[in-house]
Scaffold this motif. Structure first.
Motif, short mmCIF file in Angstrom:
data_model
loop_
_atom_site.label_atom_id
_atom_site.label_comp_id
_atom_site.label_asym_id
_atom_site.label_seq_id
_atom_site.Cartn_x
_atom_site.Cartn_y
_atom_site.Cartn_z
N SER A 252 -21.12 42.13 -6.04
CA SER A 252 -22.32 42.07 -5.11
C SER A 252 -22.40 40.70 -4.77
N LEU A 253 -23.05 40.27 -3.80
CA LEU A 253 -23.23 39.23 -3.16
C LEU A 253 -23.66 38.10 -3.97
N GLU A 254 -24.24 38.69 -5.04
CA GLU A 254 -24.74 37.73 -6.14
C GLU A 254 -23.78 37.63 -7.32
N GLY A 255 -22.83 38.13 -7.42
CA GLY A 255 -21.57 38.13 -8.13
C GLY A 255 -21.83 38.90 -9.39
N ARG A 256 -22.46 40.27 -9.30
CA ARG A 256 -22.33 41.21 -10.19
C ARG A 256 -21.66 42.26 -10.02
N PRO A 257 -20.82 43.03 -10.96
CA PRO A 257 -20.25 44.16 -10.62
C PRO A 257 -20.90 45.28 -10.31
#
Length: 295
Positions: A252-257
């Motif tokens: 994600s844009l927040e760095g979560r898979p």
């Protein structure tokens, strides 16, 4: 400004999402045929929240004299060494189905052919090629199709550093029937679909792939004993998800898979379904995003 399209109203099979961090958006590539039956080519939707999407932009249609005239399935978008590569499955009346690579300077194209026809063996029925890079060596992992060999297989072939052609012969990773959860769709006929890779924080390398189980189309998990693409690969006994498939995992844009797949598998009801990916010991658990829970 044109109205945004809610993902619930967007028919799509084999969804693939590229996270375009410099532009703070997601790019989802799709077959034009999802919207217009018989249309040839691929298009891209963009979104900032995965739920609301801009109208699609055409990124490839076959030029005059192009070798393929059918399928245009399973597009994937990969950023690699400063360029963007589209992997797509095509065929023609006198050419077997296979995955070809296309290249562009940006994720919205326009894309041009990068390999000379399919990068899969030209005498194989093959589909769903994906890019996997290991120790700076690019591989294409793809499915050798059940329609040709009965028990479909997952195979891998090395690519040149510029992805322009395969190197050597493919190696077989596993057969569909190796998975205890997999069921034949006809006597002796087992499907392999849609490979994607995910490495757990604890180290194990997983491959998620799709076939048919007790409850229809499903996603299973294979595990590499060596931690490399060469395997050997073992199969989880139970599917990870039932009622849809052909998944892929992105950040994600927040760095979560995050994982996306299409479900159900019945046309024209297919929709993109999004899940958060949670690691638990040496396994993963899927949780539908809040705005899709219960749908």
């Amino acid at each position: 400004m044109a109205a945004l399209i809610d993902v619930a109203d967007l028919r799509i099979r084999d969804p693939f999402v590229l996270t375009d961090i410099p532009n703070a958006r997601y790019v989802m590539v799709a077959s034009i045929g999802n919207r217009r039956r018989g249309a040839k080519g691929w298009e891209c939707y963009t979104s900032t929240d995965l739920r609301h999407w801009q109208a699609p932009v055409t990124v490839f249609t076959p030029p005059a004299g192009f070798w393929a005239d059918r399928d245009f399935w399973a597009p994937e978008l990969h950023a690699y060494r400063g360029k963007f590569y589209l992997f797509g499955t095509l065929s023609a009346e006198h050419a077997k189905r296979g995955t070809q690579l296309f290249v562009a300077d940006g994720p919205l194209g326009p894309f041009q052919a990068h390999t000379d026809g399919a990068a899969t063996p030209h005498d194989w029925m093959a589909l769903d090629g994906t890019l996997y890079v290991e120790d700076n060596q690019p591989w294409m992992v793809f499915c050798h199709e059940w329609v040709q060999i009965g028990d479909g297989t997952m195979d891998a072939v090395r690519l040149t550093a510029d992805l322009s052609k395969p190197v050597g012969d493919p190696i077989q990773l596993f057969r569909a029937s190796d998975a205890p959860w997999c069921r034949a769709i006809q006597p002796g006929k087992y499907v392999t679909d849609g490979p994607c890779f995910f490495r757990l924080k604890s180290g194990p390398l997983l491959m998620l792939w799709s076939s048919f189980g007790e409850r229809g189309y499903a996603v299973g998990v294979a595990r590499s004993a060596s931690g490399t693409v060469r395997g050997p690969w073992t199969q989880d006994r139970q599917p990870l998800y039932e009622g849809g498939g052909h998944c892929m995992i992105f950040q994600s844009l927040e760095g979560r898979p995050m994982l996306v797949l299409h479900g159900p598998n019945d046309s024209p009801k297919e929709r993109a379904k999004f899940f958060e990916v949670h690691e638990e010991q040496d396994a993963i658990r899927l949780q539908a995003v809040a705005w899709q829970q219960g749908k």
